[in-house]
Motif scaffolding. Sequence first.
Motif, PDB file in Angstrom:
ATOM      1  N   GLY A  36       0.793  -1.225   0.000  1.00 21.30           N
ATOM      2  CA  GLY A  36       0.000   0.000   0.000  1.00 21.30           C
ATOM      3  C   GLY A  36       0.820   1.266   0.000  1.00 21.30           C
ATOM      4  O   GLY A  36       0.309   2.336   0.319  1.00 21.30           O
ATOM      5  N   GLY A  37       2.100   1.182  -0.355  1.00 21.20           N
ATOM      6  CA  GLY A  37       2.901   2.384  -0.450  1.00 21.20           C
ATOM      7  C   GLY A  37       3.678   2.699   0.815  1.00 21.20           C
ATOM      8  O   GLY A  37       3.704   1.906   1.779  1.00 21.20           O
ATOM      9  N   CYS A  38       4.331   3.890   0.813  1.00 22.92           N
ATOM     10  CA  CYS A  38       5.152   4.273   1.955  1.00 22.92           C
ATOM     11  C   CYS A  38       5.075   5.783   2.153  1.00 22.92           C
ATOM     12  O   CYS A  38       4.533   6.523   1.326  1.00 22.92           O
ATOM     13  CB  CYS A  38       6.605   3.820   1.741  1.00 22.92           C
ATOM     14  N   ASP A  39       5.660   6.247   3.295  1.00 19.41           N
ATOM     15  CA  ASP A  39       5.641   7.673   3.616  1.00 19.41           C
ATOM     16  C   ASP A  39       6.509   8.455   2.632  1.00 19.41           C
ATOM     17  O   ASP A  39       7.626   8.042   2.316  1.00 19.41           O
ATOM     18  CB  ASP A  39       6.142   7.866   5.054  1.00 19.41           C
ATOM     19  N   LYS A  40       6.000   9.632   2.176  1.00 20.41           N
ATOM     20  CA  LYS A  40       6.715  10.382   1.152  1.00 20.41           C
ATOM     21  C   LYS A  40       8.080  10.876   1.636  1.00 20.41           C
ATOM     22  O   LYS A  40       9.065  10.912   0.882  1.00 20.41           O
ATOM     23  CB  LYS A  40       5.878  11.588   0.713  1.00 20.41           C
ATOM     24  N   ASP A  41       8.154  11.227   2.909  1.00 21.22           N
ATOM     25  CA  ASP A  41       9.383  11.831   3.406  1.00 21.22           C
ATOM     26  C   ASP A  41      10.363  10.800   3.941  1.00 21.22           C
ATOM     27  O   ASP A  41      11.574  10.903   3.689  1.00 21.22           O
ATOM     28  CB  ASP A  41       9.046  12.854   4.503  1.00 21.22           C
ATOM     29  N   THR A  42       9.868   9.766   4.695  1.00 18.85           N
ATOM     30  CA  THR A  42      10.770   8.818   5.371  1.00 18.85           C
ATOM     31  C   THR A  42      10.918   7.492   4.630  1.00 18.85           C
ATOM     32  O   THR A  42      11.873   6.755   4.876  1.00 18.85           O
ATOM     33  CB  THR A  42      10.259   8.527   6.786  1.00 18.85           C
TER      34      THR A  42
END
Length: 498
Positions: free
Chosen positions: A146-152
């Motif tokens: 389901g994706g990941c955090d844009k920054d980390t």
Amino acid sequence: MVINLSSKNLNQQDIAVLAKVSTTSTPCSNCDGNNVTCVDGVCLPRCVNVSSSGECLQCLDSRFYGDHCEQDCPDTCLNSRCQMDNTRVVCTEGCVAGKKGDNCGANCPTACTQCERYGDGCTGPCRNPRYYGDKCDVTCPPNCRGGCDKDTGECDSCEPDYTGDKCDVTCPPNCRGGCDKDTGECDSCEPDYTGDKCDVTCPPNCRGGCDKDTGQCGNCEPGYTGKYCNDSCPSQCTECQQHGVNCIGQCHRWNYHGNNCTLLCPVQCRGCVKETGCDKDTGKCISCKQGLRGELCDDTCPSNCTQCERYGDICIGACPNSGYYGRDCSIQCPVSCEGCHKETGLCMECAEGFSRTYCDEICSPCSENTCYRTTCRKRKTDHTVAITTGTVAVVIVLALIIAFWRHTQKGNRTLGSGTNGTTHSEYSDSLAHRDPPQKTCNKEPFGRWPAMSKKIVFFVRDKSSERTRTDSSGCCCCGWWYCKSLVLAVVGRSISWE
């Protein structure tokens, strides 16, 4: 209150009053030119402060710009708010998503849903959730779901069997269905394991595993009870309740029944060490002792049975009196038998004064010279076939003899009527003056039976003479009525009539 809309300058109080005009008023449909705008059904001038030279000093609000506030702010401006900066239109509250620049007329990079107003860095989520970074150009860790955090780059969730911020740690080996992304705690355990990380074995007497959190057994192995199956069942039980005292399954001793297996089965029940005497719950006999029958095994079998059906009169096994047979042992064996078969009534042995050769024959009366007391023999298959074949052959031969006899009778009738108009007496006289005919045997009728000649041989012989006899008409003794003895040799078996 009366407001002069033709005035060049409207104070803030006038504008507020106009803004409160009821929406139920007649909608404005006759706002002329670009210097007025419709607000809540009222045509209002866009410019609220005009200089003596006719230049607009203040627009109605920041959605308009121009010398006379005749221009609308670009739709790419956030909330459509802008202002003039010298000769440039500048959006005052920022840009809508995907746009950048002074007037928000430029597009953001394709990887961004929103970007810096005066740069290429992404400020909102990445357009593709499986990417992260300032410019959304770095792929998320491979085990992210389901994706990941844009920054980390931290995963939203993990694929099964993985844990950790970036799903790069495998779950404990005894987990079933994966584990928690943050703590690594197993969702459930493989059978025979318990604990947060399924690293503790279940108690040894558990059957089918134990609870992941408490370690309590779901079921116990036979002979054990308790939450952790560490207590033994009562000695009279083969198996007992896990959280009670009652026995379940069969009792340890075959002749007991009841919840605690402490009640004796009825004495009329039949049983042994390997067979339960009565039903554990009802106490009814599984089977009856010999000579008893009925639901409770309290009724005796008929006197001529040693054992009978539980709910009928049919005897089971051999009849107690060998002189009787039948389903209920009530039919007396034939007098020629010394005991007979219960089902067929066939003699087991012949009584005195009777004998037989084969066991499937009826015992027949015999004299002292023919009375054989030896054990009967079983008939062989080829012998049975020979008898059957011989019987069929005899029927065929008799049919042929009858046909031949009819043919001869027809010839005699023709002879009796004379020939060429001559009477029988005249013909007889003419024969008296002739020489007697040669007495040779006419075997023509037998020559007509070539198909039978290889299997059937006729021996025709007069008891008183070896000579061939003829009748008055010169007919040979091949006529069957002169035969004193006929022996048929049929497939190796002889049958004779005197």
